[in-house]
Design an enzyme around this catalytic site. Structure first.
Site, PDB file in Angstrom:
ATOM      1  N   ARG A  85       0.838  -1.189   0.000  1.00 33.75           N
ATOM      2  CA  ARG A  85       0.000   0.000   0.000  1.00 33.75           C
ATOM      3  C   ARG A  85       0.880   1.249   0.000  1.00 33.75           C
ATOM      4  O   ARG A  85       1.914   1.295   0.682  1.00 33.75           O
ATOM      5  CB  ARG A  85      -0.835  -0.040   1.278  1.00 33.75           C
ATOM      6  CG  ARG A  85      -1.709   1.172   1.540  1.00 33.75           C
ATOM      7  CD  ARG A  85      -3.006   1.015   0.868  1.00 33.75           C
ATOM      8  NE  ARG A  85      -4.022   1.923   1.365  1.00 33.75           N
ATOM      9  CZ  ARG A  85      -4.976   2.426   0.579  1.00 33.75           C
ATOM     10  NH1 ARG A  85      -5.027   2.118  -0.699  1.00 33.75           N
ATOM     11  NH2 ARG A  85      -5.902   3.214   1.078  1.00 33.75           N
ATOM     12  N   THR A 379      -8.583   1.727  -9.151  1.00 37.29           N
ATOM     13  CA  THR A 379      -8.553   0.404  -8.515  1.00 37.29           C
ATOM     14  C   THR A 379      -8.919  -0.685  -9.528  1.00 37.29           C
ATOM     15  O   THR A 379      -9.754  -0.481 -10.407  1.00 37.29           O
ATOM     16  CB  THR A 379      -9.470   0.307  -7.270  1.00 37.29           C
ATOM     17  OG1 THR A 379      -9.226   1.421  -6.420  1.00 37.29           O
ATOM     18  CG2 THR A 379      -9.200  -0.958  -6.486  1.00 37.29           C
ATOM     19  N   THR A 397      -4.402  -0.127  -6.711  1.00 36.82           N
ATOM     20  CA  THR A 397      -5.075   1.151  -6.922  1.00 36.82           C
ATOM     21  C   THR A 397      -4.085   2.278  -7.115  1.00 36.82           C
ATOM     22  O   THR A 397      -2.922   2.165  -6.717  1.00 36.82           O
ATOM     23  CB  THR A 397      -5.980   1.472  -5.698  1.00 36.82           C
ATOM     24  OG1 THR A 397      -6.841   2.554  -6.024  1.00 36.82           O
ATOM     25  CG2 THR A 397      -5.177   1.847  -4.463  1.00 36.82           C
ATOM     26  N   ASN A 399      -5.990   5.069  -6.479  1.00 33.27           N
ATOM     27  CA  ASN A 399      -7.109   5.719  -5.803  1.00 33.27           C
ATOM     28  C   ASN A 399      -8.128   6.257  -6.805  1.00 33.27           C
ATOM     29  O   ASN A 399      -8.822   5.472  -7.403  1.00 33.27           O
ATOM     30  CB  ASN A 399      -6.649   6.784  -4.815  1.00 33.27           C
ATOM     31  CG  ASN A 399      -7.773   7.126  -3.837  1.00 33.27           C
ATOM     32  OD1 ASN A 399      -8.626   6.290  -3.590  1.00 33.27           O
ATOM     33  ND2 ASN A 399      -7.787   8.322  -3.312  1.00 33.27           N
ATOM     34  N   ASP A 425      -7.155   8.741   1.315  1.00 29.63           N
ATOM     35  CA  ASP A 425      -7.779   7.680   2.117  1.00 29.63           C
ATOM     36  C   ASP A 425      -7.500   7.864   3.612  1.00 29.63           C
ATOM     37  O   ASP A 425      -8.019   7.134   4.444  1.00 29.63           O
ATOM     38  CB  ASP A 425      -7.316   6.293   1.649  1.00 29.63           C
ATOM     39  CG  ASP A 425      -8.100   5.824   0.422  1.00 29.63           C
ATOM     40  OD1 ASP A 425      -9.192   6.355   0.159  1.00 29.63           O
ATOM     41  OD2 ASP A 425      -7.610   4.926  -0.289  1.00 29.63           O
ATOM     42  N   SER A 454      -7.798   1.276   3.713  1.00 25.05           N
ATOM     43  CA  SER A 454      -8.241   0.950   2.357  1.00 25.05           C
ATOM     44  C   SER A 454      -9.499   0.096   2.425  1.00 25.05           C
ATOM     45  O   SER A 454      -9.771  -0.553   3.432  1.00 25.05           O
ATOM     46  CB  SER A 454      -7.132   0.160   1.656  1.00 25.05           C
ATOM     47  OG  SER A 454      -7.604  -0.392   0.457  1.00 25.05           O
ATOM     48  N   SER A 455     -10.255   0.105   1.329  1.00 24.37           N
ATOM     49  CA  SER A 455     -11.404  -0.806   1.229  1.00 24.37           C
ATOM     50  C   SER A 455     -11.072  -2.035   0.387  1.00 24.37           C
ATOM     51  O   SER A 455     -11.944  -2.885   0.176  1.00 24.37           O
ATOM     52  CB  SER A 455     -12.591  -0.079   0.591  1.00 24.37           C
ATOM     53  OG  SER A 455     -13.033   0.960   1.420  1.00 24.37           O
ATOM     54  N   GLY A 477     -13.834   0.088  -6.796  1.00 22.77           N
ATOM     55  CA  GLY A 477     -15.012   0.933  -6.572  1.00 22.77           C
ATOM     56  C   GLY A 477     -15.111   1.543  -5.183  1.00 22.77           C
ATOM     57  O   GLY A 477     -16.208   1.660  -4.639  1.00 22.77           O
ATOM     58  N   GLY A 478     -13.985   1.914  -4.580  1.00 19.53           N
ATOM     59  CA  GLY A 478     -14.035   2.582  -3.276  1.00 19.53           C
ATOM     60  C   GLY A 478     -14.689   1.676  -2.237  1.00 19.53           C
ATOM     61  O   GLY A 478     -14.445   0.471  -2.224  1.00 19.53           O
TER      62      GLY A 478
HETATM   63  N1  GLY Z   1      -8.256   3.862  -2.732  1.00 16.64           N
HETATM   64  C1  GLY Z   1      -9.292   2.922  -2.595  1.00 16.64           C
HETATM   65  C2  GLY Z   1      -9.085   2.066  -1.409  1.00 16.64           C
HETATM   66  O1  GLY Z   1      -7.969   1.653  -1.166  1.00 16.64           O
HETATM   67  O2  GLY Z   1     -10.020   1.829  -0.683  1.00 16.64           O
END
Ligand code: GLY
Length: 578
Positions: A85, A379, A397, A399, A425, A454-455, A477-478
């Site tokens: 990350r 992403t 990602t 982002n 984020d 992160s998601s 998709g966030g």
């Molecule tokens: N930038 C999207 C995530 O990592 O959740």
């Protein structure tokens, strides 16, 4: 799209060219990690607005005994994850964004750029768990960058938001190919001129990227030093600092991918392996799936009412509310803050939350006037299985679309990749939700060297006999990554859908705050929406809810019968294999 079955091995990425490159590695005898790395470098070229060498990601790996890696045949099961990350630069203080008068600083330009982890993560994965040379797995991406490809519908559609922002002109008012140059166009010149063709990009437009090929060749020839030292590193630092950022050469030289134990949950009698923090995806997914297991009574009734019935969507969304509330309150980078993971995953806590779910009403959450999340973003998720039953689920990602929009340049010109804007984020300004409408506790505030929450939810489910990878899933998709992954998995394991049907089925999303239940068009326009309203939900339309890639074994019990992959039709990818 018809469901294909591959008896031996396959890749599901969100671009057909990337899947084909990964599949060629598998056909040559590469393992799942070799193929994942080749696919990922290819995606850096053909999904440049979603992911790539300017960004980072997470990889979940599961390999059975007997699988081949660089250090020989595995004696026992390998189950691990790699966290690469993007990371806060050393000079990024907690108040860095609070003191910045530019409202766009967390999302555009140099200030928003975290230390990219992609190249380090790929080289770490290949070195530790792959079998092939870096030259073999990176060369197809270099060739793709030089030859180019045609922009697809998703590329053209996702460019529109950026075109509008860069040109400062509502998109309908831009004369085709002749948009006026505005100050933002000059600032993000490469993104404007080369990636979105000065506003004229359309499906079929040829896109080449010989500039990124030059960087990939340096990585091929010099390994990690080709990116984190020398001209590329200097170009990144100079471009970021000239545009308001604080990243320096020591940040790049010091980037380290981290191997973390997978977060283990349960779903329909199967063990799930997913990402621990700084991903929130693994924990939210595990909590939701375990709440549904706890409420087998409600799940059975919901299944009897039918797939995507109001009863089913209500149940999944109520569980998501609980898990997203924990996400907002508790989660952050565990290398910096204490996250009570054991407590959050404990059977007692899961039971307490699950038992508040009612079939005939909603769990109320406080109204918060937060911004709705933007439509779709960067992403990219890919899944690979190999002939030996090795599996990789990997989400990456930069982002938002085209990340920070900033492309570093050296004396020879631009380097052809967008740097991420992943620092958004973090909680960049207390009380202000991020671009996805997500609110976080201060534990997710920026600190030097910290990784933002992160998601991303790369996930592998093990076969019911407990041993072999049987389901791989993840999405882009966030925050909708998490809901898309959960629903794709449930479609396969609770409703026994094939992979194509599982990712194509319309989806719902609830992230606790704001207190709205989002439905894709097909559900929003159906009587399901009215029934959900009558239960007390505030229902809104959202299209799309994530883009998922999955692979499932034909038989989940023992992961036998060949592999069924699917790439989400919402993003237009296609799987490949043999
Ligand atoms: N930038 C999207 C995530 O990592 O959740």
């Amino acid at each position: 799209m018809a469901q294909k079955t591959f008896p031996h091995a396959c890749v599901a990425a969100d671009h057909a060219l990337a899947s084909a490159i990964g599949a060629s590695v598998l056909r040559e005898g590469g393992n799942a990690v070799d193929a994942a790395v080749a696919t990922s470098f290819a995606l850096s070229v053909c999904r440049p607005y979603s992911c790539g060498i300017g960004g980072g990601g997470f990889m979940v790996i599961a390999m059975p005994p007997g699988a081949r890696t660089r250090s020989g045949l595995l004696r026992e099961h390998l189950r691990t994850t790699i966290d690469y990350r993007e990371t806060a630069p050393r000079a990024l203080t907690r108040t860095f964004f609070e003191g910045n008068p530019d409202p766009d600083a967390p999302t555009h330009g140099g200030a928003s750029v975290g230390v990219p982890g992609h190249v380090a993560g790929m080289l770490h994965a290949l070195d530790r768990f792959g079998t092939m040379s870096l030259g073999r797995v990176i060369q197809p991406a270099i060739d793709l960058a030089r030859q180019g490809f045609a922009a697809d519908d998703h590329y053209a559609k996702n460019s529109q938001e950026v075109i509008e922002w860069l040109s400062g002109t509502p998109i309908d008012a831009i004369p085709h190919g002749h948009a006026a140059r505005r100050p933002r166009v000059d600032r993000f010149e490469y993104t404007w001129r080369r990636y979105v063709h000065a506003g004229a990009v359309a499906p079929g437009t040829p896109v080449d990227n010989h500039e990124q090929a030059r960087v990939l060749e340096l990585v091929r020839d010099r390994g990690r030093a080709g990116f984190y030292e020398g001209p590329v590193a200097r170009a990144i630092v100079e471009s970021v600092r000239a545009d308001g950022g604080v990243l320096d050469l020591a940040d790049l030289a010091g980037f380290v991918p981290v191997e973390r134990a997978p977060l283990v949950g349960r779903c329909a009698g199967m063990k799930s392996l997913s990402m621990a923090p700084p991903s929130s995806g693994g924990i939210v997914l595990a909590q939701v799936l375990m709440m549904l297991e706890r409420r087998g009574d409600l799940l059975s009734r919901a299944k009897a009412a039918g797939h995507n019935s109001p009863e089913y969507l209500h149940l999944v969304c109520e569980a998501m509310k609980h898990a997203f509330a924990d996400r907002a309150r508790w989660l952050g980078d565990t290398d910096f803050v204490d996250v009570p993971l054991a407590e959050l995953m404990s059977a007692a806590r899961i039971a307490r939350a699950a038992d508040t779910i009612r079939a005939d009403g909603v769990i109320r959450t406080a109204d918060a006037g937060v911004l709705p999340p933007p439509e779709d973003h960067g992403t990219s998720h890919l899944c690979v299985v190999d002939e030996a039953g090795g599996a990789v689920a990997c989400t990456e990602t930069i982002n938002l679309i085209f990340g920070s929009l900033l492309v570093p340049s050296d004396d020879a010109g631009p380097l052809g990749f967008c740097l991420n804007n992943t620092l958004d984020d973090f909680v960049t300004r207390p009380g202000v939700p991020n671009a996805f409408g997500l609110s976080h506790a201060r534990r997710n505030a920026p600190d030097p060297g910290k990784r933002p929450l992160s998601s991303m939810t790369p996930t592998i489910l093990l076969s019911r006999d407990g041993e072999r990878p049987a389901v791989l899933a993840g999405a882009s998709g966030g925050p909708r990554i998490i809901s898309a992954t959960i629903q794709s998995i449930l479609n396969m394991v609770a409703f026994d859908m094939d992979a194509v049907a599982a990712v194509a089925a319309p989806r719902a999303h609830h992230q606790w705050d704001p207190d709205t239940l989002q439905l894709e068009d097909a559900l929003f326009a159906s009587p399901v929406a009215e029934r959900l309203r009558s239960l007390g939900h505030t229902v809104t339309r959202r299209e799309p809810i994530g883009n998922a890639q999955v692979i499932r074994a034909a038989a989940l019990a023992d992961a036998s019968g060949g592999w069924l992959p699917a790439s989400d039709p919402r993003k237009g990818g296609a799987p490949d294999g043999h």
